[in-house]
Design a protein around this motif. Structure first.
Motif, short mmCIF file in Angstrom:
data_model
loop_
_atom_site.label_atom_id
_atom_site.label_comp_id
_atom_site.label_asym_id
_atom_site.label_seq_id
_atom_site.Cartn_x
_atom_site.Cartn_y
_atom_site.Cartn_z
N UNK A 166 0.82 -1.20 0.00
CA UNK A 166 0.00 0.00 0.00
C UNK A 166 0.86 1.26 0.00
N UNK A 167 1.98 1.19 0.69
CA UNK A 167 2.88 2.35 0.75
C UNK A 167 3.66 2.56 -0.54
N UNK A 168 3.61 1.58 -1.45
CA UNK A 168 4.29 1.75 -2.73
C UNK A 168 5.65 1.10 -2.81
N UNK A 169 5.96 0.19 -1.88
CA UNK A 169 7.23 -0.54 -1.93
C UNK A 169 7.12 -1.64 -2.99
N UNK A 170 8.18 -1.85 -3.75
CA UNK A 170 8.15 -2.82 -4.83
C UNK A 170 8.13 -4.25 -4.30
N UNK A 171 7.63 -5.16 -5.14
CA UNK A 171 7.41 -6.54 -4.69
C UNK A 171 8.71 -7.26 -4.34
N UNK A 172 9.80 -6.96 -5.03
CA UNK A 172 11.07 -7.62 -4.70
C UNK A 172 11.51 -7.26 -3.28
N UNK A 173 11.35 -6.00 -2.91
CA UNK A 173 11.72 -5.57 -1.56
C UNK A 173 10.77 -6.16 -0.53
N UNK A 174 9.48 -6.23 -0.86
CA UNK A 174 8.51 -6.83 0.06
C UNK A 174 8.86 -8.29 0.32
N UNK A 175 9.21 -9.03 -0.72
CA UNK A 175 9.59 -10.43 -0.54
C UNK A 175 10.86 -10.55 0.29
N UNK A 176 11.83 -9.71 0.02
CA UNK A 176 13.08 -9.73 0.79
C UNK A 176 12.80 -9.47 2.27
N UNK A 177 11.92 -8.50 2.53
CA UNK A 177 11.56 -8.18 3.91
C UNK A 177 10.86 -9.37 4.56
#
Length: 257
Positions: A166-177
């Motif tokens: 929702x905040x606009x973070x990209x999916x690769x970063x979301x998965x890494x997190x």
């Protein structure tokens, strides 16, 4: 020391190893429009079996509300340690197949059970209700909040992934997190796998390891269920969780600097 600087430095809690800032464990993640996420808005964690020192750390961070996503049984077995100044709220994510999780025959079954867990976050009304309340209250909160489950991995990981999206973070970063749980909680995982070895036998370690790790397949199972039922994650937030455009806008603005 200011709360902001403490938030930057307090990467780990000794007694809650999967505790971290929603905006990123070290520096803040950056949204697609270039804005960094705000530090100290929300924290995510595993269960709060906290030492006195870690209670003091959360108090200094100014955490004003704690949202516990666990089942009644989990809460009764391991109640959270009270954090002065923080209101505790139980938001049980319904539908977790605890019997299936505790009685796994083989690795393939364990993997399928975890896929079922993540599909349940989308398909089970009682799960959606808990996430809806969490997000609505995060929107309205005046100070930092903390949300958690038992391992800080699945229910917590799903909520964090949605908020980052929702905040606009990209999916690769979301998965890494999402996958950071595997390194942050490695000591806790090894402890519980040691108990599996002791009580169930060495042949069960590989089986139960599947429910103790974050796996990209699990997160993807949730995404796939979202696509099937709501089209995309925004549709899930809007139609599945009942969060209106104004609420989503306020929540997004709260997370962004």
């Amino acid at each position: 020391m200011s709360d902001a600087s403490l938030g930057e430095e307090l990467v780990r809690l000794a007694s809650a190893d999967n505790f971290r800032d929603l905006s990123g464990p070290d520096t803040a993640y950056v949204a697609a429009d270039g804005r960094p996420l705000r530090r100290g808005v929300a924290y995510r964690s595993n269960e709060l079996q906290l030492s006195h020192a870690d209670v003091e750390s959360l108090t200094r961070l100014g955490v004003g509300a704690i949202y516990d996503l666990r089942t009644d049984h989990e809460v009764e077995a391991h109640p959270d340690v009270e954090v002065p100044g923080a209101a505790w709220r139980h938001l049980e994510v319904k539908g977790i197949p605890m019997t299936a999780v505790s009685d796994l025959a083989d690795r393939a079954t364990a993997h399928e059970v975890m896929l079922r867990v993540y599909r349940g976050f989308v398909e089970i009304e009682g799960a959606r209700a808990a996430f809806a309340t969490l997000f609505a209250e995060l929107t309205a909160a005046e100070g930092p909040v903390l949300f958690h489950c038992t391992a800080g991995k699945d229910r917590t990981g799903w909520a964090a992934a949605l908020l980052l999206h929702l905040a606009g973070v990209d999916d690769a970063t979301i998965l890494e997190d999402y996958l950071l749980t595997n390194s942050f909680s490695s000591a806790t995982r090894e402890k519980y796998l040691g108990l599996v070895r002791e009580h169930l036998g060495a042949d069960k370690i590989d089986v139960y390891e599947r429910v103790m790790v974050a796996d990209a397949d699990y997160l993807q199972a949730g995404y796939d269920a979202v696509s099937a039922a709501y089209g995309d994650r925004l549709g899930y937030l809007r139609d599945g969780l009942g969060l209106g455009p104004a609420t989503l806008d306020r929540l997004r603005d709260r997370m962004l600097g």
